[in-house]
Design a protein around this motif. Structure first.
Motif, mmCIF file in Angstrom:
data_model
loop_
_atom_site.group_PDB
_atom_site.id
_atom_site.type_symbol
_atom_site.label_atom_id
_atom_site.label_comp_id
_atom_site.label_asym_id
_atom_site.label_seq_id
_atom_site.Cartn_x
_atom_site.Cartn_y
_atom_site.Cartn_z
ATOM 1 N N LYS A 1 0.970 -1.154 0.105
ATOM 2 C CA LYS A 1 -0.012 0.001 -0.097
ATOM 3 C C LYS A 1 1.099 1.119 -0.050
ATOM 4 C CE LYS A 1 -3.981 -2.083 2.417
ATOM 5 N NZ LYS A 1 -4.824 -2.134 3.719
ATOM 6 N N ILE A 2 0.442 2.223 -0.800
ATOM 7 C CA ILE A 2 1.123 3.579 -0.822
ATOM 8 C C ILE A 2 0.290 4.780 -0.303
ATOM 9 C CG2 ILE A 2 2.341 5.154 -2.472
ATOM 10 C CD1 ILE A 2 2.463 2.267 -4.152
ATOM 11 N N HIS A 3 0.344 5.227 0.603
ATOM 12 C CA HIS A 3 -0.271 6.501 1.041
ATOM 13 C C HIS A 3 0.337 7.742 0.973
ATOM 14 C CE1 HIS A 3 -2.990 3.722 3.803
ATOM 15 N NE2 HIS A 3 -1.831 2.990 3.658
ATOM 16 N N LEU A 4 -0.547 8.486 0.424
ATOM 17 C CA LEU A 4 0.021 9.803 -0.092
ATOM 18 C C LEU A 4 0.006 10.983 1.167
ATOM 19 C CD1 LEU A 4 -0.959 8.830 -2.642
ATOM 20 C CD2 LEU A 4 -1.561 11.134 -3.363
ATOM 21 N N ARG A 5 0.868 11.751 1.192
ATOM 22 C CA ARG A 5 1.091 12.876 2.487
ATOM 23 C C ARG A 5 0.782 14.092 2.058
ATOM 24 N NH1 ARG A 5 4.528 10.969 6.575
ATOM 25 N NH2 ARG A 5 5.517 12.902 6.641
ATOM 26 N N GLU A 6 0.946 14.933 3.059
ATOM 27 C CA GLU A 6 0.436 16.263 2.858
ATOM 28 C C GLU A 6 1.262 16.959 1.506
ATOM 29 O OE1 GLU A 6 -0.047 20.698 5.196
ATOM 30 O OE2 GLU A 6 0.621 18.626 6.257
ATOM 31 N N GLY A 7 2.580 16.642 1.262
ATOM 32 C CA GLY A 7 3.436 17.265 0.185
ATOM 33 C C GLY A 7 3.238 16.389 -1.169
ATOM 34 N N SER A 8 2.531 15.296 -1.278
ATOM 35 C CA SER A 8 2.552 14.502 -2.219
ATOM 36 C C SER A 8 1.794 15.376 -3.528
ATOM 37 C CB SER A 8 1.668 13.172 -2.022
ATOM 38 O OG SER A 8 2.098 12.429 -1.031
ATOM 39 N N ASP A 9 2.148 15.126 -4.721
ATOM 40 C CA ASP A 9 1.747 15.770 -5.779
ATOM 41 C C ASP A 9 0.416 15.331 -6.397
ATOM 42 O OD1 ASP A 9 1.472 16.879 -8.343
ATOM 43 O OD2 ASP A 9 3.524 17.053 -8.774
ATOM 44 N N LEU A 10 -0.617 16.106 -5.941
ATOM 45 C CA LEU A 10 -1.989 15.870 -6.515
ATOM 46 C C LEU A 10 -2.186 15.749 -8.078
ATOM 47 C CD1 LEU A 10 -4.143 17.555 -3.803
ATOM 48 C CD2 LEU A 10 -3.345 15.137 -3.611
ATOM 49 N N ALA A 11 -1.649 16.552 -8.775
ATOM 50 C CA ALA A 11 -1.660 16.401 -10.130
ATOM 51 C C ALA A 11 -1.073 15.108 -10.672
ATOM 52 C CB ALA A 11 -1.070 17.698 -10.750
ATOM 53 N N ALA A 12 0.022 14.595 -10.019
ATOM 54 C CA ALA A 12 0.515 13.353 -10.394
ATOM 55 C C ALA A 12 -0.563 12.107 -9.873
ATOM 56 C CB ALA A 12 1.803 12.909 -9.671
ATOM 57 N N TRP A 13 -1.018 12.289 -8.758
ATOM 58 C CA TRP A 13 -2.092 11.346 -8.263
ATOM 59 C C TRP A 13 -3.331 11.270 -9.324
ATOM 60 C CZ3 TRP A 13 -3.748 7.623 -5.252
ATOM 61 C CH2 TRP A 13 -5.159 7.382 -5.172
ATOM 62 N N GLN A 14 -3.710 12.616 -9.793
ATOM 63 C CA GLN A 14 -4.969 12.519 -10.939
ATOM 64 C C GLN A 14 -4.241 11.880 -12.050
ATOM 65 O OE1 GLN A 14 -5.718 16.628 -10.790
ATOM 66 N NE2 GLN A 14 -6.609 16.434 -8.856
ATOM 67 N N ALA A 15 -3.088 12.178 -12.337
ATOM 68 C CA ALA A 15 -2.633 11.580 -13.639
ATOM 69 C C ALA A 15 -2.598 10.162 -13.762
ATOM 70 C CB ALA A 15 -1.343 12.087 -13.905
ATOM 71 N N LEU A 16 -2.076 9.499 -12.323
ATOM 72 C CA LEU A 16 -1.917 8.050 -12.116
ATOM 73 C C LEU A 16 -3.352 7.421 -12.336
ATOM 74 C CD1 LEU A 16 -0.203 6.228 -9.016
ATOM 75 C CD2 LEU A 16 -2.683 5.879 -9.684
ATOM 76 N N VAL A 17 -4.255 8.075 -11.745
ATOM 77 C CA VAL A 17 -5.604 7.508 -11.768
ATOM 78 C C VAL A 17 -6.037 7.440 -13.170
ATOM 79 C CG1 VAL A 17 -8.303 7.554 -11.266
ATOM 80 C CG2 VAL A 17 -6.167 8.186 -9.461
ATOM 81 N N ARG A 18 -6.047 8.395 -13.919
ATOM 82 C CA ARG A 18 -6.471 8.491 -15.485
ATOM 83 C C ARG A 18 -5.581 7.578 -16.250
ATOM 84 N NH1 ARG A 18 -5.942 14.173 -14.651
ATOM 85 N NH2 ARG A 18 -3.956 13.867 -15.964
ATOM 86 N N ALA A 19 -4.511 7.346 -16.222
ATOM 87 C CA ALA A 19 -3.573 6.450 -16.845
ATOM 88 C C ALA A 19 -3.572 4.876 -16.448
ATOM 89 C CB ALA A 19 -2.069 6.934 -16.636
ATOM 90 N N LEU A 20 -3.916 4.751 -15.388
ATOM 91 C CA LEU A 20 -3.937 3.224 -15.010
ATOM 92 C C LEU A 20 -5.190 2.708 -14.662
ATOM 93 C CD1 LEU A 20 -1.045 3.201 -12.405
ATOM 94 C CD2 LEU A 20 -1.024 2.603 -14.793
ATOM 95 N N ALA A 21 -6.322 3.419 -14.848
ATOM 96 C CA ALA A 21 -7.830 2.920 -14.585
ATOM 97 C C ALA A 21 -8.137 1.676 -15.636
ATOM 98 C CB ALA A 21 -8.762 4.104 -14.716
ATOM 99 N N VAL A 22 -8.492 0.663 -15.175
ATOM 100 C CA VAL A 22 -8.967 -0.134 -16.072
ATOM 101 C C VAL A 22 -10.224 -0.224 -16.509
ATOM 102 C CG1 VAL A 22 -7.266 -1.821 -15.208
ATOM 103 C CG2 VAL A 22 -9.434 -1.847 -14.196
ATOM 104 N N GLU A 23 -10.831 -1.192 -17.414
ATOM 105 C CA GLU A 23 -12.112 -1.241 -18.004
ATOM 106 C C GLU A 23 -13.149 -1.424 -17.130
ATOM 107 O OE1 GLU A 23 -14.592 -2.769 -21.893
ATOM 108 O OE2 GLU A 23 -12.660 -2.860 -21.821
ATOM 109 N N ASP A 24 -12.738 -2.511 -16.339
ATOM 110 C CA ASP A 24 -13.869 -3.103 -15.255
ATOM 111 C C ASP A 24 -13.585 -2.286 -14.284
ATOM 112 O OD1 ASP A 24 -15.248 -4.781 -13.544
ATOM 113 O OD2 ASP A 24 -13.503 -6.134 -13.125
ATOM 114 N N GLN A 25 -14.733 -1.605 -13.979
ATOM 115 C CA GLN A 25 -15.067 -0.843 -12.719
ATOM 116 C C GLN A 25 -16.152 -1.244 -11.968
ATOM 117 O OE1 GLN A 25 -12.977 1.490 -11.476
ATOM 118 N NE2 GLN A 25 -11.603 1.304 -13.069
#
Length: 346
Positions: A136-160
């Protein structure tokens, strides 16, 4: 088979307020089923393979990495750097986030957002085929939220979907020995030049780690008492010893290299609570402890290794190598002073 609907699981999660791991145990469902139930309600299914996932995680900046087995949890704060991918094994090599990953067990992945008192908490959670947590990877206060949003967009799979099927959990392999091959084990153990040769050796001899320890004898191993585990933690802290502690499961091993600074035992839990490193160990789960010495080109590699009652490995602890700031003589003396198994002392 999961007897609960996704709606039931979401309701129980909201009512419980505790750790999902503990709730899953009480309900008799995989922890991943609780996370899957939140898909569309704060969770997104994502590609879990390290080769796709970890480069996006690196872009998050500082995060907290968590790996556990049934008896021990390790948490490290840092950034995922120096990633090396591979079909059978992958790794990050960083002074803080130091991981060994085995991709075939990275099956179910989720990006999770959960509202809390301090705002939205974000995490990446990866599970194996049985729905047990791998990493598990937990974001912290200083984590990059734009990078988080990019991660979700890039890695989301078809089955939701908010439910899923999970394989049966693989049983822990009990100690497996081959006493008729003990002479070969001792001879080839003596000839090792790297600790990684050990796994190849025992596989070839149709043994496993604990089974080999139980039959090989001195001077290769020494059985310690279960009291050696709290004694180890206390002495590492008191002496300021530099160690490498390995905690993991079949899909991921996380390593802390450094010292133990703040100890806070609570009930059965032995806790190290340092600013960027936490260790949570169920001392009452420890059933066997071994001091193990393996020859290498750089000198003996001496470890303390703990196993649970089923034969599962809980952790391994080595002294830091001298080039990393360790003191081999001091580590050897520390291990020599740990309490031995009563039967072995007679």
């Amino acid at each position: 088979m999961n007897p609960y609907s996704p709606e039931d699981l979401r309701r129980r999660l909201a009512e419980d307020g505790g750790r999902p791991y503990d709730l899953a145990e009480r309900l008799g469902v995989p922890e991943a089923a609780l996370v899957a139930a939140q898909v569309g309600h704060g969770a997104t299914r994502i590609d879990a393979l390290p080769g796709r996932l970890i480069p996006h995680v690196q872009a998050l900046g500082e995060v907290m990495a968590l790996t556990r087995n049934r008896s021990c949890v390790i948490e490290k704060v840092g950034t995922y750097n120096d990633f090396h991918d591979g079909d059978h094994a992958a790794m990050t090599v960083d002074p803080e986030i130091d991981l060994r990953m085995f991709p075939r067990h990275w099956v179910h992945g989720f990006a999770v957002e959960k509202a809390g008192d301090a705002g939205i908490r974000r995490s990446v959670q990866v599970f194996d085929a049985a729905g047990d947590a791998i990493h598990k990877i937990h974001l912290r206060e200083g984590s990059d939220l734009a990078a988080w949003q990019a991660l979700v967009r890039a890695l989301a799979v078809e089955d939701q979907s908010d439910s899923g099927s999970f394989a049966a959990r693989e049983p822990v392999e009990p100690a497996k020995s081959a006493p008729e091959r003990v002479d070969v084990l001792r001879r080839e153990w003596s000839g090792m030049t790297d600790t990684h040769q050990f796994n190849i050796l025992i596989r070839r001899l149709k043994m496993n780690r604990l089974g080999a320890y139980r039959i090989v004898g001195a001077p290769f191993v020494r059985p310690l008492s279960v009291e050696a585990v709290p004694a180890l933690i206390e002495r590492v802290q008191a002496e300021g010893a530099g160690v490498m502690i390995f905690v993991g499961n079949q899909g991921c091993i996380e390593i802390h290299s450094g010292r133990f600074e703040v100890l806070k035992p609570i009930g059965p839990w032995l806790n190290v609570m340092d600013p960027r490193f936490n260790l949570h160990l169920r001392g009452d789960h420890v059933a066997e402890v071994w001091a193990v010495e393996k020859p290498t080109k750089r000198g003996p590699a001496l470890s303390v290794e703990a196993f649970d009652a089923e034969g599962g490995l809980i952790f391994q602890c080595f002294g830091l190598r001298p080039e990393k700031g360790g003191d081999a003589a001091a580590w050897s003396a520390l291990v020599a002073g740990l309490p031995v198994l009563a039967e072995a002392a007679e």
